[in-house]
Design a protein around this motif. Structure first.
Motif, PDB file in Angstrom:
ATOM      1  N   VAL A  60      64.265  30.304  48.412  1.00  0.00           N
ATOM      2  CA  VAL A  60      63.222  30.415  49.447  1.00  0.00           C
ATOM      3  C   VAL A  60      62.947  28.912  50.030  1.00  0.00           C
ATOM      4  CG1 VAL A  60      61.859  32.063  47.814  1.00  0.00           C
ATOM      5  CG2 VAL A  60      61.698  29.780  47.298  1.00  0.00           C
ATOM      6  N   GLY A  61      62.087  29.024  51.125  1.00  0.00           N
ATOM      7  CA  GLY A  61      61.925  27.673  51.767  1.00  0.00           C
ATOM      8  C   GLY A  61      60.928  27.735  52.712  1.00  0.00           C
ATOM      9  N   GLY A  62      60.510  26.673  53.168  1.00  0.00           N
ATOM     10  CA  GLY A  62      59.305  26.967  54.335  1.00  0.00           C
ATOM     11  C   GLY A  62      58.988  25.432  54.612  1.00  0.00           C
ATOM     12  N   THR A  63      57.857  25.578  55.440  1.00  0.00           N
ATOM     13  CA  THR A  63      57.338  24.241  55.906  1.00  0.00           C
ATOM     14  C   THR A  63      56.131  23.700  54.791  1.00  0.00           C
ATOM     15  OG1 THR A  63      58.016  24.548  58.186  1.00  0.00           O
ATOM     16  CG2 THR A  63      56.144  23.192  57.625  1.00  0.00           C
ATOM     17  N   VAL A  64      56.015  22.620  54.276  1.00  0.00           N
ATOM     18  CA  VAL A  64      54.777  22.372  53.584  1.00  0.00           C
ATOM     19  C   VAL A  64      53.813  21.805  54.575  1.00  0.00           C
ATOM     20  CG1 VAL A  64      54.271  20.689  51.743  1.00  0.00           C
ATOM     21  CG2 VAL A  64      56.352  21.783  51.502  1.00  0.00           C
ATOM     22  N   SER A  65      54.143  21.146  55.438  1.00  0.00           N
ATOM     23  CA  SER A  65      53.013  20.505  56.334  1.00  0.00           C
ATOM     24  C   SER A  65      53.917  19.826  57.618  1.00  0.00           C
ATOM     25  CB  SER A  65      52.450  19.114  55.572  1.00  0.00           C
ATOM     26  OG  SER A  65      51.751  18.473  56.415  1.00  0.00           O
ATOM     27  N   GLN A  66      53.175  19.923  58.650  1.00  0.00           N
ATOM     28  CA  GLN A  66      53.547  19.321  59.949  1.00  0.00           C
ATOM     29  C   GLN A  66      53.465  17.948  60.265  1.00  0.00           C
ATOM     30  OE1 GLN A  66      55.220  21.213  62.247  1.00  0.00           O
ATOM     31  NE2 GLN A  66      55.397  22.856  61.094  1.00  0.00           N
ATOM     32  N   THR A  67      52.746  17.621  59.340  1.00  0.00           N
ATOM     33  CA  THR A  67      52.453  15.841  58.976  1.00  0.00           C
ATOM     34  C   THR A  67      52.610  15.545  57.583  1.00  0.00           C
ATOM     35  OG1 THR A  67      50.134  16.134  58.184  1.00  0.00           O
ATOM     36  CG2 THR A  67      50.817  16.090  60.550  1.00  0.00           C
ATOM     37  N   LEU A  68      53.002  14.181  57.573  1.00  0.00           N
ATOM     38  CA  LEU A  68      53.009  13.614  56.163  1.00  0.00           C
ATOM     39  C   LEU A  68      52.080  13.661  55.114  1.00  0.00           C
ATOM     40  CD1 LEU A  68      55.580  10.408  56.895  1.00  0.00           C
ATOM     41  CD2 LEU A  68      56.196  12.810  56.040  1.00  0.00           C
ATOM     42  N   GLU A  69      50.896  14.163  55.664  1.00  0.00           N
ATOM     43  CA  GLU A  69      49.751  14.579  54.755  1.00  0.00           C
ATOM     44  C   GLU A  69      50.136  15.395  53.824  1.00  0.00           C
ATOM     45  OE1 GLU A  69      47.086  12.572  54.387  1.00  0.00           O
ATOM     46  OE2 GLU A  69      47.937  11.266  56.320  1.00  0.00           O
ATOM     47  N   MET A  70      50.172  15.260  52.320  1.00  0.00           N
ATOM     48  CA  MET A  70      50.508  16.264  51.471  1.00  0.00           C
ATOM     49  C   MET A  70      49.179  17.066  51.054  1.00  0.00           C
ATOM     50  SD  MET A  70      53.748  16.128  51.331  1.00  0.00           S
ATOM     51  CE  MET A  70      54.202  17.068  49.972  1.00  0.00           C
ATOM     52  N   ASP A  71      48.256  17.534  51.799  1.00  0.00           N
ATOM     53  CA  ASP A  71      47.240  18.307  51.291  1.00  0.00           C
ATOM     54  C   ASP A  71      47.871  19.862  51.072  1.00  0.00           C
ATOM     55  OD1 ASP A  71      47.933  18.601  54.150  1.00  0.00           O
ATOM     56  OD2 ASP A  71      45.907  19.102  54.760  1.00  0.00           O
ATOM     57  N   ARG A  72      49.124  19.956  51.643  1.00  0.00           N
ATOM     58  CA  ARG A  72      49.607  21.391  51.279  1.00  0.00           C
ATOM     59  C   ARG A  72      50.561  21.363  50.247  1.00  0.00           C
ATOM     60  NH1 ARG A  72      51.392  24.677  55.446  1.00  0.00           N
ATOM     61  NH2 ARG A  72      51.194  25.983  54.061  1.00  0.00           N
ATOM     62  N   LEU A  73      50.669  20.473  49.334  1.00  0.00           N
ATOM     63  CA  LEU A  73      51.425  20.283  48.514  1.00  0.00           C
ATOM     64  C   LEU A  73      51.673  21.571  47.565  1.00  0.00           C
ATOM     65  CD1 LEU A  73      53.663  18.459  47.221  1.00  0.00           C
ATOM     66  CD2 LEU A  73      52.116  17.228  45.873  1.00  0.00           C
ATOM     67  N   ASP A  74      50.323  22.247  47.251  1.00  0.00           N
ATOM     68  CA  ASP A  74      50.187  23.466  46.571  1.00  0.00           C
ATOM     69  C   ASP A  74      51.232  24.424  47.104  1.00  0.00           C
ATOM     70  OD1 ASP A  74      48.730  23.521  49.156  1.00  0.00           O
ATOM     71  OD2 ASP A  74      47.830  25.507  48.452  1.00  0.00           O
ATOM     72  N   VAL A  75      51.625  24.472  48.319  1.00  0.00           N
ATOM     73  CA  VAL A  75      52.883  25.397  48.705  1.00  0.00           C
ATOM     74  C   VAL A  75      53.949  25.475  47.794  1.00  0.00           C
ATOM     75  CG1 VAL A  75      54.404  25.907  50.504  1.00  0.00           C
ATOM     76  CG2 VAL A  75      52.110  25.470  51.055  1.00  0.00           C
ATOM     77  N   VAL A  76      54.409  24.224  46.905  1.00  0.00           N
ATOM     78  CA  VAL A  76      55.550  24.213  46.316  1.00  0.00           C
ATOM     79  C   VAL A  76      55.251  24.198  44.633  1.00  0.00           C
ATOM     80  CG1 VAL A  76      57.066  23.243  48.066  1.00  0.00           C
ATOM     81  CG2 VAL A  76      55.659  21.577  46.726  1.00  0.00           C
ATOM     82  N   THR A  77      53.810  24.265  44.520  1.00  0.00           N
ATOM     83  CA  THR A  77      53.381  23.940  43.128  1.00  0.00           C
ATOM     84  C   THR A  77      54.123  24.924  42.198  1.00  0.00           C
ATOM     85  OG1 THR A  77      51.235  23.198  43.746  1.00  0.00           O
ATOM     86  CG2 THR A  77      51.372  23.969  41.416  1.00  0.00           C
ATOM     87  N   PRO A  78      54.172  26.103  42.320  1.00  0.00           N
ATOM     88  CA  PRO A  78      55.036  27.052  41.500  1.00  0.00           C
ATOM     89  C   PRO A  78      56.436  26.740  41.206  1.00  0.00           C
ATOM     90  CG  PRO A  78      53.846  28.359  43.449  1.00  0.00           C
ATOM     91  CD  PRO A  78      53.899  26.891  43.616  1.00  0.00           C
ATOM     92  N   TYR A  79      56.949  26.254  42.115  1.00  0.00           N
ATOM     93  CA  TYR A  79      58.552  25.451  41.960  1.00  0.00           C
ATOM     94  C   TYR A  79      58.383  24.452  41.066  1.00  0.00           C
ATOM     95  CZ  TYR A  79      58.525  28.968  45.733  1.00  0.00           C
ATOM     96  OH  TYR A  79      58.450  30.109  46.455  1.00  0.00           O
ATOM     97  N   PHE A  80      57.701  23.490  41.032  1.00  0.00           N
ATOM     98  CA  PHE A  80      57.343  22.334  40.097  1.00  0.00           C
ATOM     99  C   PHE A  80      57.344  22.984  38.663  1.00  0.00           C
ATOM    100  CE2 PHE A  80      55.687  19.836  43.788  1.00  0.00           C
ATOM    101  CZ  PHE A  80      56.963  19.203  43.727  1.00  0.00           C
ATOM    102  N   ALA A  81      56.733  23.985  38.419  1.00  0.00           N
ATOM    103  CA  ALA A  81      56.255  24.472  37.031  1.00  0.00           C
ATOM    104  C   ALA A  81      57.915  24.733  36.471  1.00  0.00           C
ATOM    105  CB  ALA A  81      55.678  25.715  36.851  1.00  0.00           C
ATOM    106  N   GLN A  82      58.778  25.237  37.480  1.00  0.00           N
ATOM    107  CA  GLN A  82      60.119  25.635  36.854  1.00  0.00           C
ATOM    108  C   GLN A  82      60.939  24.458  36.652  1.00  0.00           C
ATOM    109  OE1 GLN A  82      62.112  29.296  38.625  1.00  0.00           O
ATOM    110  NE2 GLN A  82      59.893  29.633  39.536  1.00  0.00           N
ATOM    111  N   ILE A  83      60.769  23.357  37.455  1.00  0.00           N
ATOM    112  CA  ILE A  83      61.481  22.240  37.249  1.00  0.00           C
ATOM    113  C   ILE A  83      60.939  21.414  36.093  1.00  0.00           C
ATOM    114  CG2 ILE A  83      61.839  19.968  38.289  1.00  0.00           C
ATOM    115  CD1 ILE A  83      63.465  22.226  39.631  1.00  0.00           C
ATOM    116  N   ALA A  84      59.840  21.387  35.896  1.00  0.00           N
ATOM    117  CA  ALA A  84      59.165  20.780  34.661  1.00  0.00           C
ATOM    118  C   ALA A  84      59.542  21.277  33.529  1.00  0.00           C
ATOM    119  CB  ALA A  84      57.608  20.598  34.854  1.00  0.00           C
ATOM    120  N   GLY A  85      59.921  22.541  33.215  1.00  0.00           N
ATOM    121  CA  GLY A  85      59.881  23.099  32.136  1.00  0.00           C
ATOM    122  C   GLY A  85      59.038  23.319  31.224  1.00  0.00           C
TER     123      GLY A  85
END
Length: 85
Positions: A60-85
């Motif tokens: 899966v993939g996509g755009t997180v943000s059109q700017t460097l502001e990370m206000d949309r980091l929640d888009v990738v949050t589910p994937y961080f859970a799998q990386i963190a273990g």
């Protein structure tokens, strides 16, 4: 990019590998527990991601943000859970 790194490193997520891209951007990479998450910030400010797990699911993939502001980091949050273990 510094704001993005600060947000990520303040969390419970393991630190990423940071790799420069050929276009002058930065790519943050996590290769852990059989999963692969990459977040790329290009010079124009667009931030994209890709994720590939080890369970045979389609990447899966996509755009997180059109700017460097990370206000949309929640888009990738589910994937961080799998990386963190």
């Amino acid at each position: 990019v510094a704001n993005m790194l600060s947000t990520l490193l303040a969390s419970q997520i393991p630190p990423p590998s940071i790799v420069p891209t050929s276009s002058g951007g930065l790519q943050l990479e996590w290769h852990r527990l059989g999963s692969h998450l990459e977040i790329e910030a290009d010079p124009s400010g667009e931030v994209t991601f890709s994720f590939r797990g080890d369970h045979g699911a389609a990447p899966v993939g996509g755009t997180v943000s059109q700017t460097l502001e990370m206000d949309r980091l929640d888009v990738v949050t589910p994937y961080f859970a799998q990386i963190a273990g």
